[in-house]
Each structure stands twice: as structure tokens, then as C-alpha cells.
Design an enzyme around this catalytic site. Sequence first.
Site, short mmCIF file in Angstrom:
data_model
loop_
_atom_site.label_atom_id
_atom_site.label_comp_id
_atom_site.label_asym_id
_atom_site.label_seq_id
_atom_site.Cartn_x
_atom_site.Cartn_y
_atom_site.Cartn_z
N LYS A 33 0.86 -1.13 0.01
CA LYS A 33 0.04 0.12 0.13
C LYS A 33 0.99 1.17 0.03
O LYS A 33 0.68 2.11 -0.93
CB LYS A 33 -0.87 0.03 1.21
CG LYS A 33 -1.82 -1.02 1.41
CD LYS A 33 -2.79 -0.97 2.58
CE LYS A 33 -2.31 -1.17 3.94
NZ LYS A 33 -1.48 -2.35 4.15
N ARG A 73 -10.33 0.38 8.29
CA ARG A 73 -9.87 -1.07 8.52
C ARG A 73 -11.25 -1.79 9.14
O ARG A 73 -11.07 -2.98 9.28
CB ARG A 73 -8.88 -1.04 9.64
CG ARG A 73 -7.53 -0.15 9.51
CD ARG A 73 -6.91 -1.17 8.56
NE ARG A 73 -5.70 -1.64 9.18
CZ ARG A 73 -4.42 -0.88 8.90
NH1 ARG A 73 -4.23 0.09 8.16
NH2 ARG A 73 -3.20 -1.70 9.19
N ARG A 101 11.46 -5.85 5.37
CA ARG A 101 11.36 -4.32 5.29
C ARG A 101 12.15 -3.56 6.17
O ARG A 101 12.39 -3.68 7.24
CB ARG A 101 9.79 -4.02 5.41
CG ARG A 101 9.65 -2.65 5.59
CD ARG A 101 8.23 -1.99 5.44
NE ARG A 101 7.52 -2.70 6.46
CZ ARG A 101 6.12 -2.65 6.55
NH1 ARG A 101 5.35 -1.78 5.60
NH2 ARG A 101 5.39 -3.24 7.43
N ARG A 127 10.66 -1.70 11.61
CA ARG A 127 9.60 -1.34 12.43
C ARG A 127 9.23 -2.27 13.52
O ARG A 127 9.39 -3.57 13.35
CB ARG A 127 8.30 -1.35 11.60
CG ARG A 127 7.80 0.09 11.05
CD ARG A 127 6.93 0.18 10.10
NE ARG A 127 5.52 -0.57 10.36
CZ ARG A 127 4.65 -0.58 9.50
NH1 ARG A 127 4.51 -0.08 8.35
NH2 ARG A 127 3.47 -1.55 9.75
N ARG A 162 -1.87 -8.98 12.93
CA ARG A 162 -2.36 -8.14 11.90
C ARG A 162 -2.85 -8.93 10.52
O ARG A 162 -4.21 -8.06 10.28
CB ARG A 162 -1.07 -7.25 11.40
CG ARG A 162 -0.58 -6.06 12.28
CD ARG A 162 0.78 -5.79 12.13
NE ARG A 162 1.12 -5.15 10.87
CZ ARG A 162 2.37 -5.13 10.66
NH1 ARG A 162 3.41 -5.80 11.11
NH2 ARG A 162 2.90 -4.65 9.31
P1 AP5 Z 1 4.77 -1.64 1.90
O1 AP5 Z 1 4.54 -0.73 0.70
O2 AP5 Z 1 5.46 -0.92 2.96
O3 AP5 Z 1 3.31 -2.34 2.33
P2 AP5 Z 1 2.02 -1.80 3.17
O4 AP5 Z 1 0.88 -2.41 2.49
O5 AP5 Z 1 2.07 -0.48 3.28
O6 AP5 Z 1 2.40 -2.30 4.49
P3 AP5 Z 1 2.31 -2.01 6.10
O7 AP5 Z 1 2.85 -2.97 6.93
O8 AP5 Z 1 2.61 -0.58 6.32
O9 AP5 Z 1 0.76 -2.28 6.23
P4 AP5 Z 1 -0.01 -2.40 7.49
O10 AP5 Z 1 -1.53 -2.38 7.29
O11 AP5 Z 1 0.09 -3.56 8.28
O12 AP5 Z 1 0.56 -1.05 8.53
P5 AP5 Z 1 0.00 0.20 8.72
O13 AP5 Z 1 1.12 1.24 8.88
O14 AP5 Z 1 -1.08 0.70 7.96
O15 AP5 Z 1 5.62 -2.93 1.56
C1 AP5 Z 1 6.05 -3.70 2.53
C2 AP5 Z 1 7.55 -4.20 1.88
O16 AP5 Z 1 7.37 -4.98 0.74
C3 AP5 Z 1 8.55 -3.16 1.96
O17 AP5 Z 1 9.92 -3.71 2.38
C4 AP5 Z 1 8.49 -3.03 0.22
O18 AP5 Z 1 9.90 -2.46 -0.09
C5 AP5 Z 1 8.21 -4.37 -0.18
N1 AP5 Z 1 7.27 -4.56 -1.45
C6 AP5 Z 1 6.29 -3.75 -1.83
N2 AP5 Z 1 5.85 -3.93 -3.03
C7 AP5 Z 1 6.66 -4.85 -3.29
C8 AP5 Z 1 6.54 -5.91 -4.75
N3 AP5 Z 1 5.64 -5.88 -5.56
N4 AP5 Z 1 7.60 -6.94 -4.59
C9 AP5 Z 1 8.41 -7.03 -3.68
N5 AP5 Z 1 8.60 -6.27 -2.71
C10 AP5 Z 1 7.47 -5.41 -2.22
O19 AP5 Z 1 -0.90 0.12 10.20
C11 AP5 Z 1 0.13 -0.08 11.26
C12 AP5 Z 1 -0.82 -0.32 12.62
O20 AP5 Z 1 -1.40 0.81 12.79
C13 AP5 Z 1 -2.03 -1.24 12.29
O21 AP5 Z 1 -1.39 -2.63 12.94
C14 AP5 Z 1 -2.99 -0.52 13.42
O22 AP5 Z 1 -2.60 -1.04 14.70
C15 AP5 Z 1 -2.72 0.58 13.38
N6 AP5 Z 1 -3.78 1.31 12.39
C16 AP5 Z 1 -3.43 2.03 11.14
N7 AP5 Z 1 -4.40 2.31 10.53
C17 AP5 Z 1 -5.53 2.02 11.38
C18 AP5 Z 1 -6.95 2.33 11.36
N8 AP5 Z 1 -7.37 2.72 10.16
N9 AP5 Z 1 -7.66 1.92 12.41
C19 AP5 Z 1 -7.14 1.21 13.38
N10 AP5 Z 1 -5.75 1.18 13.51
C20 AP5 Z 1 -4.97 1.39 12.53
#
Ligand code: AP5
Length: 222
Positions: A14, A89, A128, A163, A174
Site C-alpha cells: 500500500k 479498517r 522491510r 519497524r 495483523r
Molecule cells: P509496503 O508498501 O510498506 O506495504 P504496506 O501495505 O504499506 O504495509 P504495512 O505493513 O505498512 O501495512 P499495515 O497495514 O500492516 O501497517 P500500517 O502502517 O497501515 O511494502 C512492504 C514491504 O514489501 C516493503 O519492504 C517494500 O519494499 C516491499 N514491497 C512492496 N511491494 C513489493 C513488490 N511488488 N515486490 C516485492 N517487494 C515489495 O498500520 C500499522 C498499525 O497501525 C496497524 O497494525 C494498526 O495497529 C494501526 N492502524 C493503522 N491504520 C489504522 C486504522 N485505520 N484503524 C485502526 N488502527 C490502525
Amino acid sequence: MKNILFIAPPAAGKGTQSSLIEKEYHLPHISTGDLLRNASVEDSELGSYIREILSSGALVRDDIIYDLLKKRITEADCQQGYILDGFPRNVEQAEKYDEMLQELKQQLGYVIVLEIPENILAKRVTGRRICENCGAVYNLNTETEQPQQESTCDRCQGRLLQRNDDNIESFRHRYQVYMEKTKPLLDYYRQKGVLYVINGEGTVEEVHQRILAVLKGEAKHD
Ligand code: AP5
């Protein structure tokens, strides 16, 4: 430009894809995960609550998310559209977001889902690394996304960090939360005729091209 909303399991890409669209379409990228990580450094009861929830992999309380999000999407740079990464979410958040959009007289836009098998996600999550200085994101487990040196950013020579929640236990939680609480949103948005489900496997560029096809009107909604 319409708003773009990304829904996908942890580490599906994402953030990576949002950053590419941000550069190409000059839209601000709003990650609720980033908003929370920024708020978590505060030396307060709220900061400590957020830190604890983030490292567990559970969802942060909806009211906290609404406050952070509303503040951000009403800023001047969001008036021509924005990219939302990580919100909503659950169904309650989606309903609240509909209310916010109505109040702000804005349209939902595109809802893009990245689909990807759990075993690939686990590999991406553990590999990552993020630059503490410029925020560039790398992956040690993917050849095309590796930094030249394991702990140094290619762009600014900053230190690469992992992270707190990028470990396999937190990932499993997650992922389970995604399947139980977030995945039902696919039906919610399918019924509204705004849902586009994209294959999230393949290189970053391949996935990017699939998303561009949606934004150029070349793909059919689900
Ligand atoms: P990356 O692009 O960083 O993936 P991402 O989908 O953004 O992953 P996140 O882990 O950030 O998502 P998440 O939903 O768990 O965490 P968030 O920060 O939103 O890519 C991942 C890796 O893969 C990178 O190393 C990249 O280089 C690699 N990659 C990407 N594309 C690739 C490809 N095509 N091929 C190979 N490699 C690739 O949320 C964190 C926490 O915040 C949640 O757990 C929750 O506690 C809280 N939170 C966030 N939003 C809410 C909400 N709306 N409500 C309640 N709690 C929330």
C-alpha cells in the site's frame, strides 16, 4: 482527480504504491499507520496507548483515528484529492468515512484492493527496512528492493531501521485482524460500484501498471 483509497493486508505494498501515485499525480499520501506512528512518540497517555497497540498488531480505537484523519483530510493540500492508505479498517470506520465525505461534499473515488498470498506477505514484512532519515523503504528479501548496503540508505546514507511490528508474531495478528475486520469492506465497496481488486504479486512496477490502468479508466470495477 478522485480520491484513491488502498485496502490490503499488512506489507502488501500500500505504502509503496501510494508513494508512486503521489509522485505521478501530485496527490498527498495519507497513511493512518504513519499518522499513528507520529502520534506514538508523544510523551503522554495517548502516545503510550498507541505505542502499545501498534506493537501488538491490533487496531487503534476508532475515535482516535477519526480525529487524526479528519484533521488531515481537511488541510489545504487535500482539497484536490488524496491517497488514503490504511483507512478504513472495519465497517464502522467505512460508515463514519461516508459521513465525513458527505459533510465535506467529497466523493469516495477509487477503492483499490491489493490481493496477495500470506506467505509472500510474511517474507515482505520481515525483510522491510525504512530509512530513519528520509523514509525510503527497502526490502532485504526482494532482490529488486534491496539497498546496496544492508543497513544504509542508498539515497541519503541514513540508517535503515526495522519497524517494531515487523516481526512474524505481530504480522500474524495483523493478518488475522485484516481477514476478520477489514476484508468485509470488499463487499461494502463492491455494492457501491467503486471497488477494483488488483493482483498485488509481481514487481513493484508491474503492480503499479495495474493500478495505473484503473486510474486511466482502462479497468472494470468488481
Ligand atoms: P509496503 O508498501 O510498506 O506495504 P504496506 O501495505 O504499506 O504495509 P504495512 O505493513 O505498512 O501495512 P499495515 O497495514 O500492516 O501497517 P500500517 O502502517 O497501515 O511494502 C512492504 C514491504 O514489501 C516493503 O519492504 C517494500 O519494499 C516491499 N514491497 C512492496 N511491494 C513489493 C513488490 N511488488 N515486490 C516485492 N517487494 C515489495 O498500520 C500499522 C498499525 O497501525 C496497524 O497494525 C494498526 O495497529 C494501526 N492502524 C493503522 N491504520 C489504522 C486504522 N485505520 N484503524 C485502526 N488502527 C490502525
